[in-house]
Scaffold this motif. Structure first.
Motif, PDB file in Angstrom:
ATOM      1  N   ALA A  24       0.831  -1.204   0.000  1.00 20.27           N
ATOM      2  CA  ALA A  24       0.000   0.000   0.000  1.00 20.27           C
ATOM      3  C   ALA A  24       0.864   1.252   0.000  1.00 20.27           C
ATOM      4  O   ALA A  24       0.496   2.276  -0.584  1.00 20.27           O
ATOM      5  CB  ALA A  24      -0.926  -0.018   1.207  1.00 20.27           C
ATOM      6  N   ALA A  25       2.041   1.179   0.642  1.00 21.60           N
ATOM      7  CA  ALA A  25       2.934   2.339   0.654  1.00 21.60           C
ATOM      8  C   ALA A  25       3.486   2.610  -0.739  1.00 21.60           C
ATOM      9  O   ALA A  25       3.576   3.763  -1.174  1.00 21.60           O
ATOM     10  CB  ALA A  25       4.074   2.109   1.644  1.00 21.60           C
ATOM     11  N   ARG A  26       3.864   1.553  -1.440  1.00 22.73           N
ATOM     12  CA  ARG A  26       4.397   1.740  -2.789  1.00 22.73           C
ATOM     13  C   ARG A  26       3.302   2.191  -3.750  1.00 22.73           C
ATOM     14  O   ARG A  26       3.527   3.038  -4.619  1.00 22.73           O
ATOM     15  CB  ARG A  26       5.029   0.446  -3.280  1.00 22.73           C
ATOM     16  N   ALA A  27       2.097   1.639  -3.598  1.00 24.95           N
ATOM     17  CA  ALA A  27       1.010   1.950  -4.519  1.00 24.95           C
ATOM     18  C   ALA A  27       0.418   3.332  -4.275  1.00 24.95           C
ATOM     19  O   ALA A  27       0.164   4.093  -5.222  1.00 24.95           O
ATOM     20  CB  ALA A  27      -0.085   0.894  -4.391  1.00 24.95           C
ATOM     21  N   TYR A  28       0.197   3.664  -2.996  1.00 26.57           N
ATOM     22  CA  TYR A  28      -0.569   4.871  -2.678  1.00 26.57           C
ATOM     23  C   TYR A  28       0.278   6.013  -2.127  1.00 26.57           C
ATOM     24  O   TYR A  28      -0.048   7.185  -2.336  1.00 26.57           O
ATOM     25  CB  TYR A  28      -1.659   4.541  -1.654  1.00 26.57           C
ATOM     26  N   LEU A  29       1.339   5.679  -1.399  1.00 30.96           N
ATOM     27  CA  LEU A  29       2.088   6.728  -0.698  1.00 30.96           C
ATOM     28  C   LEU A  29       3.255   7.251  -1.517  1.00 30.96           C
ATOM     29  O   LEU A  29       3.458   8.480  -1.606  1.00 30.96           O
ATOM     30  CB  LEU A  29       2.577   6.169   0.638  1.00 30.96           C
ATOM     31  N   ALA A  30       4.027   6.356  -2.109  1.00 34.00           N
ATOM     32  CA  ALA A  30       5.216   6.783  -2.849  1.00 34.00           C
ATOM     33  C   ALA A  30       4.910   7.817  -3.932  1.00 34.00           C
ATOM     34  O   ALA A  30       5.654   8.796  -4.079  1.00 34.00           O
ATOM     35  CB  ALA A  30       5.923   5.567  -3.446  1.00 34.00           C
TER      36      ALA A  30
END
Length: 531
Positions: free
Chosen positions: A195-201
């Motif tokens: 989720a961090a790579r998909a939405y946050l990065a």
């Protein structure tokens, strides 16, 4: 240090919220995470979960209380402690659950949570490599792919399941779940898509989004009955963040109820034991704890498996080189490759068990695999009746709550798991997998199919979590519900819970995809209510 929205927890749902809410440049958002940034390469290499799951820098390292359903055993309950939360340390498996799961939520009085209402949010969240259709999304942040790994022993088991009378299903996230097939993964180009790579990065550079890492939220702050901020510590220093709009708890099925209780929202008797002043009597906080318990039949086989293929320096160098050159090979492998959603009885209207077929075996995967070639046919009950609870140990966030899973507490749960073990054995007596099996390592030939007592005792002694805790801040309108259908904490203003803890009942499958859907749907609710 004042924001429109404060999100506590940068897990699956929290990352979604941070992205969607900060898309409005007029809104300021703080995302507060107790762990650090997702910089470890083992987070991003798919098979790195073997390492991250035992790393206290990335995992809360929760452990259950001795559980009667497991013959008094305590077991580890890993939960992610880094950007991406458990989506950064999980097995990458993407499963939505069944239409009836969400229609069941709706029928319990939670308007807007039926299948037809949540499907658009599943579709919005993903880019499915098979292409968009009525069930699948094609333009979302989360990359969902077919497994790039195949192992002959896994494919032989899937073929044997078909020979046993079950049908192949090329997309269990499509029109129906029932059937046999390969798992879908949250991965892209040989890397984990957390989720961090998909939405946050992609949005870290937004000026209206501030991410606090290594910041432990200790309690919520209130003005009267309205949440107005949080009190936290970072590198030994205390600080406060104030919320003009809302505080949103996305700390997971353990963290969110613990924070509510520490802040005075919970069972008055429980809070009183620790000297916590009661702000709102909410006896359901920490209750309704549900999880999937997996029994793990293991079969020795004549084909090579991870057990021997990954053993020794030469093999490990070969595997590493394949990954570096082609982003393929065992390092791209999810926690399981094959799956099956099946019924234990023909009169059931939908599957009640799920298999995770793994080309390796271990007594404890964090301590290494067996020295002989074998595969695991893990089986779990999709919708357990048994519910456990959490209890505070103290008034400090730094003391993990006591986790009481209460596994196998009902006759249906025990019967379903035993029937699942029998189905695993029945499939393994079918060709082509039968001809590749050299012996049943566990439960073992000394336990007969018809010996219910011995099978359930074996399960109690060996079964473990498959990492799906849910339900501890249940959505609903009855006295034990914690949040309403818009995920607002009952009788408190400016406070929501947005994570897997709001599930009234556990979904029929892995829980990461539903947690992301919950984040997507909640973001729309929050924006709509703000307007």
């Amino acid at each position: 240090m004042e924001f429109d929205f404060i999100i506590v927890g940068a897990g699956s749902a929290g990352c979604v919220l941070a992205n969607r809410l900060s898309a409005d440049p007029k809104v300021s958002v703080a995302l507060v995470e107790a762990g650090g940034r997702d910089l470890s390469p083992w987070i991003h290499i798919p098979v790195g979960y073997f390492r991250t799951i035992k790393n206290p820098a990335l995992n809360w390292m929760y452990r259950t209380e001795p559980d009667p359903g497991l013959n008094g055993r305590s077991i580890n309950w890993p939960r992610g402690k880094t950007l991406g939360g458990s989506s950064s340390i999980n097995g990458l498996l993407y499963v939505r659950g069944q239409r009836q799961d969400y229609d069941g939520w709706r029928d319990l009085g939670n308007a807007g949570w039926g299948w037809d209402e949540v499907l658009p949010f599943f579709r919005r969240s993903e880019t499915w490599e098979g292409g968009a259709d009525a069930f699948r999304g094609g333009e979302g942040p989360l990359s969902v792919t077919r497994s790039r790994q195949t192992w002959r022993i896994v494919d032989a088991w899937l073929d044997a399941a078909v020979a046993a009378g079950h049908h192949t299903n090329p997309d269990y996230n499509g029109a129906e779940q029932e059937g046999v097939g390969h798992f879908q993964l949250t991965a892209r180009h040989g890397l984990r898509c957390s989720a961090a790579r998909a939405y946050l990065a992609p949005v870290r550079g937004r000026k209206n989004l501030r991410i606090f890492t290594h910041a432990t939220t200790e309690k919520l702050l209130f003005s009267g009955r309205r949440a107005v901020g949080i009190a936290a510590t970072r590198q030994g220093e205390s600080f406060e963040l104030k919320a003009r709009g809302e505080v949103i708890l996305s700390a997971g099925a353990i963290g969110s109820p613990q924070l509510l209780m520490l802040s005075g929202i919970g069972d008055p008797a429980e809070l009183g034991r620790h000297g916590i002043e009661v702000l709102q009597a909410s006896p359901g906080v920490g209750r309704n704890l549900q999880d999937h318990l997996q029994a793990r039949p293991v079969y020795r086989c004549s084909l090579p498996t991870i057990n021997t293929r990954a053993r020794g320096l030469v093999n490990q160098m070969r595997i590493g080189l394949e990954y570096l050159l082609r982003q393929s090979g065992p390092l791209t492998m999810a926690a399981s490759l094959g799956t099956a959603f099946l019924k234990t009885r023909p009169d059931l209207d939908r599957p009640d068990i799920q298999f995770h077929i793994q080309p390796f075996s271990a007594d404890n995967p964090t301590r290494g695999t067996h020295e002989f070639d074998a595969f695991t046919a893990s089986v779990l009950q999709l919708r357990p009746e048994s519910c456990g609870h959490l209890a505070l140990r103290s008034a400090s966030i730094h003391d993990h709550p006591a986790i009481h899973p209460n596994y196998l507490a009902t006759e249906l749960d025990r019967r379903t798991l035993v029937d699942g073990i029998r189905i695993a054995r029945r499939i393994c007596r079918q060709d082509p997998v039968q001809g590749l099996i050299t012996g049943e390592h566990a439960p073992g030939a000394d336990i007969a199919d018809g010996d219910d007592a011995a099978l359930i005792d074996w399960a109690r002694n060996t079964a473990t979590t498959i990492y799906h805790p849910t339900g501890t801040c249940r959505m609903g309108s009855d006295p034990l519900a914690v949040v309403d259908a818009r995920l607002r904490v009952h009788s408190i203003e400016g406070l929501r819970v947005v994570d897997a803890s709001i599930m009234p009942r556990i979904v029929s499958g892995n829980t990461n995809a539903p947690a992301i859907m919950i984040g997507e749907k909640a973001a729309d609710m929050i924006r709509g209510d703000a307007r």
